[in-house]
Design a protein around this motif. Structure first.
Motif, PDB file in Angstrom:
ATOM      1  N   LYS A 100     -10.540   2.768  15.955  1.00 52.00           N
ATOM      2  CA  LYS A 100     -11.123   3.732  16.888  1.00 52.00           C
ATOM      3  C   LYS A 100     -12.105   4.670  16.197  1.00 52.00           C
ATOM      4  CE  LYS A 100      -8.042   5.432  20.399  1.00 52.00           C
ATOM      5  NZ  LYS A 100      -6.931   6.381  20.565  1.00 52.00           N
ATOM      6  N   GLU A 101     -11.673   5.166  15.048  1.00 52.29           N
ATOM      7  CA  GLU A 101     -12.458   6.186  14.337  1.00 52.29           C
ATOM      8  C   GLU A 101     -13.472   5.559  13.390  1.00 52.29           C
ATOM      9  OE1 GLU A 101      -9.148   5.975  14.319  1.00 52.29           O
ATOM     10  OE2 GLU A 101      -8.280   7.850  15.043  1.00 52.29           O
ATOM     11  N   LYS A 102     -13.490   4.215  13.330  1.00 53.08           N
ATOM     12  CA  LYS A 102     -14.358   3.483  12.398  1.00 53.08           C
ATOM     13  C   LYS A 102     -14.146   3.957  10.955  1.00 53.08           C
ATOM     14  CE  LYS A 102     -17.733   1.956  15.760  1.00 53.08           C
ATOM     15  NZ  LYS A 102     -16.707   1.928  16.763  1.00 53.08           N
ATOM     16  N   LEU A 103     -12.898   3.928  10.538  1.00 57.34           N
ATOM     17  CA  LEU A 103     -12.530   4.367   9.185  1.00 57.34           C
ATOM     18  C   LEU A 103     -12.314   3.171   8.266  1.00 57.34           C
ATOM     19  CD1 LEU A 103      -9.927   7.148  10.117  1.00 57.34           C
ATOM     20  CD2 LEU A 103     -12.191   7.501   9.133  1.00 57.34           C
ATOM     21  N   GLY A 104     -12.691   1.972   8.724  1.00 58.61           N
ATOM     22  CA  GLY A 104     -12.426   0.757   7.942  1.00 58.61           C
ATOM     23  C   GLY A 104     -11.191   0.077   8.498  1.00 58.61           C
ATOM     24  N   THR A 105     -10.885  -1.096   7.926  1.00 56.27           N
ATOM     25  CA  THR A 105      -9.749  -1.857   8.458  1.00 56.27           C
ATOM     26  C   THR A 105      -8.472  -1.545   7.676  1.00 56.27           C
ATOM     27  OG1 THR A 105     -10.049  -3.673   6.925  1.00 56.27           O
ATOM     28  CG2 THR A 105     -11.281  -3.794   8.994  1.00 56.27           C
ATOM     29  N   PHE A 106      -7.365  -2.012   8.213  1.00 52.66           N
ATOM     30  CA  PHE A 106      -6.087  -1.815   7.515  1.00 52.66           C
ATOM     31  C   PHE A 106      -6.086  -2.597   6.197  1.00 52.66           C
ATOM     32  CE2 PHE A 106      -1.433  -2.857   7.109  1.00 52.66           C
ATOM     33  CZ  PHE A 106      -1.095  -1.620   6.597  1.00 52.66           C
ATOM     34  N   ALA A 107      -6.675  -3.797   6.224  1.00 54.57           N
ATOM     35  CA  ALA A 107      -6.723  -4.609   4.993  1.00 54.57           C
ATOM     36  C   ALA A 107      -7.512  -3.858   3.913  1.00 54.57           C
ATOM     37  CB  ALA A 107      -7.350  -5.964   5.277  1.00 54.57           C
ATOM     38  N   GLU A 108      -8.574  -3.158   4.317  1.00 54.66           N
ATOM     39  CA  GLU A 108      -9.346  -2.380   3.330  1.00 54.66           C
ATOM     40  C   GLU A 108      -8.521  -1.214   2.780  1.00 54.66           C
ATOM     41  OE1 GLU A 108     -13.682  -3.439   5.297  1.00 54.66           O
ATOM     42  OE2 GLU A 108     -12.750  -1.506   5.743  1.00 54.66           O
ATOM     43  N   LEU A 109      -7.770  -0.579   3.662  1.00 50.82           N
ATOM     44  CA  LEU A 109      -6.911   0.519   3.198  1.00 50.82           C
ATOM     45  C   LEU A 109      -5.897  -0.006   2.168  1.00 50.82           C
ATOM     46  CD1 LEU A 109      -5.967   3.541   3.510  1.00 50.82           C
ATOM     47  CD2 LEU A 109      -4.282   2.671   5.138  1.00 50.82           C
ATOM     48  N   LEU A 110      -5.299  -1.155   2.496  1.00 52.29           N
ATOM     49  CA  LEU A 110      -4.318  -1.743   1.574  1.00 52.29           C
ATOM     50  C   LEU A 110      -4.954  -2.046   0.217  1.00 52.29           C
ATOM     51  CD1 LEU A 110      -2.418  -4.262   3.899  1.00 52.29           C
ATOM     52  CD2 LEU A 110      -1.448  -2.239   2.784  1.00 52.29           C
ATOM     53  N   THR A 111      -6.195  -2.511   0.250  1.00 50.74           N
ATOM     54  CA  THR A 111      -6.890  -2.822  -1.004  1.00 50.74           C
ATOM     55  C   THR A 111      -7.020  -1.553  -1.847  1.00 50.74           C
ATOM     56  OG1 THR A 111      -8.084  -4.524   0.195  1.00 50.74           O
ATOM     57  CG2 THR A 111      -8.978  -3.906  -1.948  1.00 50.74           C
ATOM     58  N   GLY A 112      -7.325  -0.433  -1.195  1.00 46.15           N
ATOM     59  CA  GLY A 112      -7.426   0.845  -1.907  1.00 46.15           C
ATOM     60  C   GLY A 112      -6.086   1.268  -2.484  1.00 46.15           C
ATOM     61  N   VAL A 113      -5.023   1.099  -1.704  1.00 47.42           N
ATOM     62  CA  VAL A 113      -3.691   1.511  -2.169  1.00 47.42           C
ATOM     63  C   VAL A 113      -3.266   0.640  -3.351  1.00 47.42           C
ATOM     64  CG1 VAL A 113      -1.265   1.819  -1.529  1.00 47.42           C
ATOM     65  CG2 VAL A 113      -3.049   2.324   0.151  1.00 47.42           C
ATOM     66  N   ASP A 114      -3.631  -0.648  -3.282  1.00 49.06           N
ATOM     67  CA  ASP A 114      -3.260  -1.608  -4.336  1.00 49.06           C
ATOM     68  C   ASP A 114      -3.809  -1.190  -5.704  1.00 49.06           C
ATOM     69  OD1 ASP A 114      -1.985  -4.318  -4.624  1.00 49.06           O
ATOM     70  OD2 ASP A 114      -3.942  -4.756  -5.528  1.00 49.06           O
ATOM     71  N   GLN A 115      -4.909  -0.399  -5.679  1.00 47.64           N
ATOM     72  CA  GLN A 115      -5.542  -0.032  -6.955  1.00 47.64           C
ATOM     73  C   GLN A 115      -4.950   1.238  -7.576  1.00 47.64           C
ATOM     74  OE1 GLN A 115      -9.553   0.052  -5.552  1.00 47.64           O
ATOM     75  NE2 GLN A 115      -9.669  -2.183  -5.494  1.00 47.64           N
ATOM     76  N   ILE A 116      -3.972   1.843  -6.919  1.00 45.73           N
ATOM     77  CA  ILE A 116      -3.430   3.113  -7.436  1.00 45.73           C
ATOM     78  C   ILE A 116      -2.507   2.857  -8.629  1.00 45.73           C
ATOM     79  CG2 ILE A 116      -1.957   5.104  -6.873  1.00 45.73           C
ATOM     80  CD1 ILE A 116      -3.193   5.051  -4.073  1.00 45.73           C
ATOM     81  N   ASP A 117      -2.847   3.510  -9.753  1.00 39.16           N
ATOM     82  CA  ASP A 117      -2.048   3.347 -10.981  1.00 39.16           C
ATOM     83  C   ASP A 117      -0.646   3.906 -10.792  1.00 39.16           C
ATOM     84  OD1 ASP A 117      -4.008   2.169 -12.427  1.00 39.16           O
ATOM     85  OD2 ASP A 117      -4.740   4.032 -13.339  1.00 39.16           O
ATOM     86  N   GLY A 118       0.305   3.217 -11.357  1.00 34.14           N
ATOM     87  CA  GLY A 118       1.691   3.718 -11.316  1.00 34.14           C
ATOM     88  C   GLY A 118       2.448   3.206 -10.109  1.00 34.14           C
ATOM     89  N   LEU A 119       1.720   2.797  -9.086  1.00 35.03           N
ATOM     90  CA  LEU A 119       2.378   2.259  -7.896  1.00 35.03           C
ATOM     91  C   LEU A 119       2.600   0.761  -8.104  1.00 35.03           C
ATOM     92  CD1 LEU A 119       3.098   3.421  -5.029  1.00 35.03           C
ATOM     93  CD2 LEU A 119       1.091   2.188  -4.224  1.00 35.03           C
ATOM     94  N   ASP A 120       3.771   0.264  -7.750  1.00 33.82           N
ATOM     95  CA  ASP A 120       4.062  -1.155  -7.979  1.00 33.82           C
ATOM     96  C   ASP A 120       4.246  -1.961  -6.713  1.00 33.82           C
ATOM     97  OD1 ASP A 120       4.790  -1.423 -11.079  1.00 33.82           O
ATOM     98  OD2 ASP A 120       5.382   0.527 -10.289  1.00 33.82           O
ATOM     99  N   ARG A 121       4.681  -1.284  -5.642  1.00 35.95           N
ATOM    100  CA  ARG A 121       5.006  -2.034  -4.426  1.00 35.95           C
ATOM    101  C   ARG A 121       4.440  -1.343  -3.199  1.00 35.95           C
ATOM    102  NH1 ARG A 121      11.371  -3.672  -4.694  1.00 35.95           N
ATOM    103  NH2 ARG A 121      11.158  -5.396  -6.176  1.00 35.95           N
ATOM    104  N   ILE A 122       3.879  -2.161  -2.302  1.00 35.39           N
ATOM    105  CA  ILE A 122       3.383  -1.630  -1.027  1.00 35.39           C
ATOM    106  C   ILE A 122       4.069  -2.408   0.092  1.00 35.39           C
ATOM    107  CG2 ILE A 122       1.342  -1.175   0.388  1.00 35.39           C
ATOM    108  CD1 ILE A 122      -0.347  -1.746  -2.175  1.00 35.39           C
ATOM    109  N   ARG A 123       4.567  -1.673   1.065  1.00 31.98           N
ATOM    110  CA  ARG A 123       5.082  -2.286   2.289  1.00 31.98           C
ATOM    111  C   ARG A 123       4.417  -1.583   3.461  1.00 31.98           C
ATOM    112  NH1 ARG A 123       9.629  -4.980   0.615  1.00 31.98           N
ATOM    113  NH2 ARG A 123      10.718  -4.107  -1.178  1.00 31.98           N
ATOM    114  N   PHE A 124       4.550  -2.144   4.639  1.00 32.62           N
ATOM    115  CA  PHE A 124       4.062  -1.429   5.824  1.00 32.62           C
ATOM    116  C   PHE A 124       4.884  -1.822   7.032  1.00 32.62           C
ATOM    117  CE2 PHE A 124       1.322  -5.222   5.471  1.00 32.62           C
ATOM    118  CZ  PHE A 124       1.531  -5.806   6.704  1.00 32.62           C
TER     119      PHE A 124
END
Ligand code: 5AD
Ligand code: SF4
Length: 469
Positions: free
Chosen positions: A209-233
């Protein structure tokens, strides 16, 4: 320091909101307590999804009348979905309540509580403001040693499934800006959090709605965070589960191979009346695609039994779907009539006895699959992120009379294990460490195994445990 006690009822979003409530009230000097008797401010964070959850909230509020009689300065607040739905009516029904606030009022909570405390007013704030107001991230974040946390990425829902209160109490769908989400997760990771679960009623439509990018793009950004090992949704709506998101499971290392994909019913006729906007065939096609990308994907779902007009034949279709998919686990609920939701007026309401019978049959049908998906892990090594001690007592057959450690596999299955007390100190297990566990026993709700290796520090080397010797 004044003490804040929060009783959280309902879903993971409420767990997150309760943390936000704590953060919002930190500037007022409140610190959180687990002792109701010590509290100066008690907040009930309520859920309206089913009648039972609502009753639970009112019965807790009822108990607070006695506490307030003994402690007249006590402030009682009701937040969450029942607050949003009932508003002023809660003040009329429960004289011990001082404050009623909806989920969107959390950023305003510090001022609301001050008005109650200083002016001794009874206050209601259930304004459905547009968009998302962000809390100041720097304010009073408590590092309580949790290794897995929830992060809400969007609020509300625009889907209007005919049984559901969410669009009426949580308002229109609105997504948080990715910069805020990523900053929050970076802060969590810096504080030792290794796993995040991104929350929304329908994460697949994040940012559209807000044209903030897709969920897959958000996940890609989260995947790059140092120290984080696991992502769920959670939660995904099958109608919006895009190929882009499915492909993310094959592409992103940190994205755990588990999806919760609520189907609600196996009958197209019922799905239509629920306004789910997908068919059984579409659902099965999405499952096939997910398994193509990640054959080890754990799949869980939600079912509602006894939806108005659900015939025996419809219900048989649901049982058939369970056979066809082979879910790793299911949550099943008896349809609960909610007067704000359209299905409340539908013909063919089903009596409780029949709903109960269908629920039992469904759970029985699923039990075999849950057990067999757990048994399939016997003999295999699983990477377990230790969260703390198990609440389940050790079983004699496991020779574990004492406390056991507990954590989850990438597929979200609970694993309990005990550490050899003669183990070298450097092999000590603690929350926040990954442990390699060889699975030996499988139950319906958990697995049990023996540790093979333990990280020496989070993200560090894997040291052998005594069991491996
Ligand atoms: N009655 C029973 N179950 C419901 N759910 C949502 N609304 C109702 C209702 N009125 C279930 C759905 C949803 C889960 C979170 O709660 O299965 O996926
Ligand atoms: Fe409710 Fe349907 Fe929205 Fe889920 S998608 S919150 S079930 S209206």
């Amino acid at each position: 320091m004044p003490q804040l006690y929060i009783n959280t009822i309902g879903c993971q979003m409420n767990v997150y909101d309760s943390d936000q409530i704590e953060r919002a009230l930190a500037p007022n000097g409140y610190s959180r307590t687990n002792q109701l008797e010590d509290a100066d401010l008690v907040i009930v964070n309520t859920c309206a999804i089913r009648a039972k959850a609502e009753q639970k909230a009112f019965s807790f509020v009822g108990r607070l009348a006695r506490l307030k009689a003994r402690k007249p300065g006590l402030i009682v607040g009701v937040g969450g979905c029942v607050a949003q739905q009932e508003g002023e009516r809660i003040l009329a029904r429960a004289p011990q309540v001082d404050l009623v606030f909806g989920p969107k009022a959390i950023p305003r909570l510090a001022r609301l509580v001050e008005r109650v405390r200083v002016q001794r007013l009874r206050v209601v704030d259930i304004e459905d403001t547009e968009g998302i107001e962000e809390l100041d991230l720097s304010s009073g974040f408590r590092d309580d040693g949790q290794v897995a946390r929830f992060v809400t990425i969007m609020q509300g829902c625009d889907n209007f499934c005919t049984y559901c209160v969410v669009p009426y109490v949580r308002g229109r769908e609105a997504s948080r800006h990715p910069d805020h989400i990523l900053a929050e997760i970076r802060m969590l990771a810096a504080g030792g959090v290794r796993e995040v679960t991104l929350l929304g009623q329908n994460v697949n439509s994040y940012g559209q709605k807000e044209k903030l990018g897709t969920f897959a793009e958000l996940l890609t950004g989260v995947d790059q965070i140092d120290g984080l090992d696991r992502i769920r949704f959670t939660t995904s709506h099958p109608k919006d589960l895009s190929d882009g998101l499915i492909d993310a499971f094959g592409r992103l290392d940190k994205l755990c191979p588990h999806i919760h994909l609520p189907v609600q019913s196996g009958s197209d006729r019922v799905l239509k009346r629920m306004n789910r906007q997908y068919t059984r065939a579409v659902y099965l096609e999405r499952i096939a695609r997910l398994r193509q990308v990640r054959p080890d994907m754990a799949i869980t779902t939600d079912f509602i039994v006894g939806f108005p007009g659900e015939s025996d034949a419809d219900f048989e279709q649901t049982l058939g779907l369970i056979e066809t998919v082979g879910f790793d686990g299911v949550f099943a609920f008896m349809y609960s009539d909610r007067s704000v939701a359209p299905a409340s007026g539908f013909k063919g309401q089903i009596d409780d006895a029949q709903k109960k019978e269908r629920l039992q049959r469904l759970l029985q049908q699923q039990e075999v699959f849950t057990l067999s998906s757990n048994r399939a892990l016997i003999g295999r090594e699983q990477e377990v992120l230790v969260e703390g001690f198990s609440t389940r007592p050790g079983l004699a057959e496991e020779n574990t009379p004492h406390r056991q450690w507990s954590g989850r596999t990438p597929g979200n299955k609970i694993v309990n294990f005990n550490q050899d007390p003669d183990c070298a100190a450097e092999d000590a297990v603690r929350p926040g460490l990954m442990v390699g566990v060889r699975i030996e026993k499988a139950y319906s709700h958990s697995l049990w195994g023996r540790p093979i290796w333990v990280e020496e520090e989070p993200g560090g080397l894997k040291g052998d445990t005594c069991h491996a010797a």
